[in-house]
Every structure is written in structure tokens, then in C-alpha cells.
Enzyme design. Structure first.
Site: not given
Ligand code: 3PG
Ligand code: MG
Length: 403
Positions: A347, A37, A370, A194
Site C-alpha cells: 500500500g 486497487r 501481505g 516494524k
Molecule cells: C491487504 O491490504 O494486505 C489485504 O487487503 C489483506 O488485508 P488484511 O491484512 O486485513 O487481511
């Protein structure tokens, strides 16, 4: 794509530019475990710097408690990494909300924006303060675009100019290309711990894809829902009924849910546990499923070979432990050798891609987790929506100036 203000539309020289980045990177013992990132943000920062701007970088890291500093969530390791990668000192600023002293061609990184009260709930006062720090706000944080928070949403309402950064735009373009008219057969791979966190994406994908390959805790929950013994494997017992319904729904939509015929198990969740190959139908009470087995891997290769579009989010097994990494490695290599248009995000997926060194053979790797999933689901990302609104205002003002 709808209209967005882009860097190329703006004169950045001598301007103070605030860029929202996503530096939410995995950190262990003050060391950055995966810097994908960070690297992804460098071209934008360099471009803005080269145009003679002062650059303020803002990001969150993890989910700290608002209102207080916590070293465990400090962005200091990111500032260090940026300094090395950019070849200039990038200081980290602890108290930045009320103003930062800067000179041209300088880059600073603000400390974790989620230490600020009001960030997560998109507070107006904090949003206005952030807007006052700069003349131009650029959002380049695709991976956080599914969050309507002060630094991703509120600030874009109050900044004089709010633009979309090149990374954000290229993510939107690549994902739109993959999803608009995807060539069939479409194969989606959804792994992870999950079912509950991926419920909506699973529901959406069932209607869009030809084959859905499941992995991790998700596949265990599905195995249990179909009547298999899964021993002590990670799963969600409160989601068995929902999983059954998803299986029914998949049948109606002609989507094939791919479940493993054989698996690799261990006795305990640690890196020294002995790996055993078993049929999925032979799991015993004390077994823990930690990967797919070799026969399943072969079948999976056949499915991937026929695919024309591949979406990948989440590993198939505990690939961090060597003896349970084969399934995910096999998948990564199968996707890499396929001629399909492949898009991967998340990730753990990025970590697997770099571990198995297939970066160059995946058509597009998204920095989003997400956000990537919500985009695939067809949801409007709030951080993009507000930039579109800002663009409409900007275009109207530019037209007014020309008259
Ligand atoms: C992620 O890693 O999905 C984003 O940086 C968002 O992070 P968050 O789910 O803590 O809002
Ligand atoms: Mg997340």
C-alpha cells in the site's frame, strides 16, 4: 504455473458471477486516498459484463468487528467510485448473504464481507451461502490471496465453478517471472514500520538477494542493534537480538545489508518539524530519524544502477511529509531509471510510486501487500491453492462430459 480455470474457459452469458475483489483501499473522511486497487479490477469486470453476466462484487475493507455494521468500514465510497469509473450505477447491497435480485448486465457491490460473522474464520455455512449466490465464482483478489477466509477460500470449495480472474493470474505470472530465475545482482528494498511484521521476508531475502536495503522503523531497529544511538526514533526494542542474528546470517549468505551513513531527523513527528541532516553516528537522545540523508541516497543510487532485479516493498522515510520525502523519491526515481526488472508492491509503496509519478517505469506493480510478501517468501497462497483444487475437479468433470 499450475492449472487454474480461466474466464476464457467459461461461457458467462446469462450467468450470475460472483467476483472476489480486493477493495481494501485507504479511505480518509469518506474519500478514497488511492484508487489503484479499484482501477486494477475494471478490465475483469468489463470483460465479464460484456459477456452478458450479472456481476456481484465482494470485498473486505479493513478489519471491522464481525456481526455488526460500522459505517467507518463501509464500502459505499468504493461503490461510488466504481459507478463513475464504469459509467453505470453500481449499488451497494447491505443485506446480500441470502440472495440478491438482479438483471443481466448489472453490477452490484456487496457491503464489507467482514461485517459477516464467519468470514474471517472461513465458516462453512457462510461459504456455502456465498456459493449459492452465483453460478460462477471468480477470485481476482491477488492482494487477499494469503487469507483463507470464506470469500477467498471456503466459497471456492462449494461454488459450481471456481475460476481465477485475469488480475490474479497476471500477478502470479509477473511475480513468478521475477522470482524464478532472477538475474543477479538482486537488490531488495524493505521499508515499513516494524521488523516483526516482516521478519520472515527479511530472513528469506537474506538468502536470495545480493543487497538488502532497509528503511523506516526497520532500519532504525537494525541501527540500534548495531550499537547506534537512535534517539526517539520508531523502532522495536524487543527485536534487537533478532536483528543482530539477521545481520550475522546475512554475512554468512554474502548478502550486504545496506544501512544509512547519514539521515534526516526532526524533533517531533509532525509535518512542520524542522528537518536536520546528520550522520547516523551523531544522533542525539531527542532526535527522530525520518528519512535517509543525501550521501546515503547517492550510495543507494550506485547500488540500484548495478542491479539486474529489484524488489521493492515499503518506503525509506516519512514521505508523506515533504521535508522527509527525498529519500523515497530518490529511490523511486533510481528504480525508474534502472534497466533492471523491477517489481514493487504494498500500500505505502504504491502510494509513493503514484506520488512520485514513476508508475510507467516500474516493470510490474503488484496490488498485493501481505500477499506479495508471502509470494516472495515462497509460501503457497491458500486462495490460489483452493482454485487449483477446484480446477482439478473441473477438468475431470469436463473430461467426463466429453466421454
Ligand atoms: C491487504 O491490504 O494486505 C489485504 O487487503 C489483506 O488485508 P488484511 O491484512 O486485513 O487481511
Ligand atoms: Mg495488510
Amino acid at each position: 504455473m499450475s492449472i487454474l480455470v480461466k474466464i476464457a474457459d467459461l461461457d458467462l452469458s446469462n450467468k450470475t458471477v460472483l467476483i472476489r475483489e480486493d477493495y481494501n483501499v485507504p479511505i480518509k473522511n469518506h474519500e478514497i486516498v488511492d484508487d489503484t486497487r479499484i482501477t486494477a479490477t475494471l478490465p475483469t469486470i468489463k470483460q465479464v459484463l460484456d459477456e452478458g453476466a450479472k456481476v456481484i462484487l465482494v470485498s473486505h475493507l479493513g478489519r471491522p468487528e464481525a456481526g455488526k455494521y460500522d459505517e467507518a468500514f463501509s464500502l459505499a465510497p468504493v461503490a461510488k467510485s466504481l459507478s463513475t469509473k464504469l459509467g453505470i450505477e453500481v449499488p451497494i447491497i447491505k443485506n446480500w448473504v441470502d440472495g440478491i435480485e438482479m438483471s443481466n448486465y448489472q453490477v452490484v457491490l456487496c457491503e464489507n464481507v467482514r461485517f459477516e460473522e464467519g468470514e474471517v474464520n472461513n465458516n462453512e455455512e457462510l461459504s456455502r451461502k456465498m456459493a449459492q449466490l452465483c453460478q460462477i465464482y471468480i477470485n481476482d483478489a491477488f492482494a487477499t490471496a494469503h487469507r483463507a477466509q470464506a470469500s477467498t477460500h471456503g466459497v471456492a470449495k462449494y461454488a459450481s465453478v471456481s475460476a481465477a480472474g485475469p488480475l490474479l493470474i497476471s500477478e502470479l505470472k509477473a511475480l513468478t517471472k521475477a522470482l524464478r530465475n532472477p538475474e543477479k545482482p538482486i537488490v531488495a528494498i524493505i521499508g515499513g514500520a516494524k521488523v516483526s511484521t516482516k521478519l520472515t521476508i527479511l530472513e528469506t531475502l537474506l538468502e536470495k538477494v545480493d543487497t538488502l536495503i532497509l528503511g523506516g522503523g526497520i532500519v532504525n531497529t537494525f541501527l540500534k542493534a548495531t550499537g547506534y544511538e537512535i534517539g526517539k526514533s520508531l523502532h522495536e526494542s524487543n527485536l534487537l537480538d533478532i536483528s543482530k542474528k539477521l545481520i550475522e546470517k546475512a554475512k554468512k549468505s554474502n548478502c550486504d545489508i545496506f544501512l544509512p551513513e547519514d539521515v534526516i531527523t526532526g524533533d517531533s513527528f509532525d509535518e512542520n518539524t524542522v528537518a536536520k541532516t546528520k550522520l547516523a553516528s551523531d544522533i542525539e537522545k531527542d532526535d527522530i530519524i525520518m528519512d535517509i540523508g543525501p550521501n546515503t541516497a547517492k550510495q543507494l543510487n550506485e547500488v540500484i544502477k548495478k542491479a539486474k532485479t529489484i524488489l521493492w516493498n515499503g518506503p525509506l522515510g516519512v514521505f508523506e511529509f515533504e521535508q522527509f520525502s527525498e529519500g523515497t523519491k530518490n529511490l523511486a526515481q533510481a528504480i525508474a531509471s534502472s534497466s533492471a526488472y523491477s517489481v514493487a508492491g504494498g500500500g505505502d509503496t504504491i502510494a509513493a510510486i503514484s506520488k512520485f509519478k514513476v508508475e510507467k517505469s516500474i516493470s510490474y506493480i503488484s496490488t498485493g501487500g501481505g500477499a506479495f510478501l508471502e509470494f516472495v517468501e515462497g509460501k503457497k497462497l491458500p486462495a490460489v491453492a483452493i482454485l487449483e483444487e477446484a480446477a482439478r475437479v473441473w477438468v475431470a468433470m469436463e473430461k467426463g462430459r466429453e466421454l
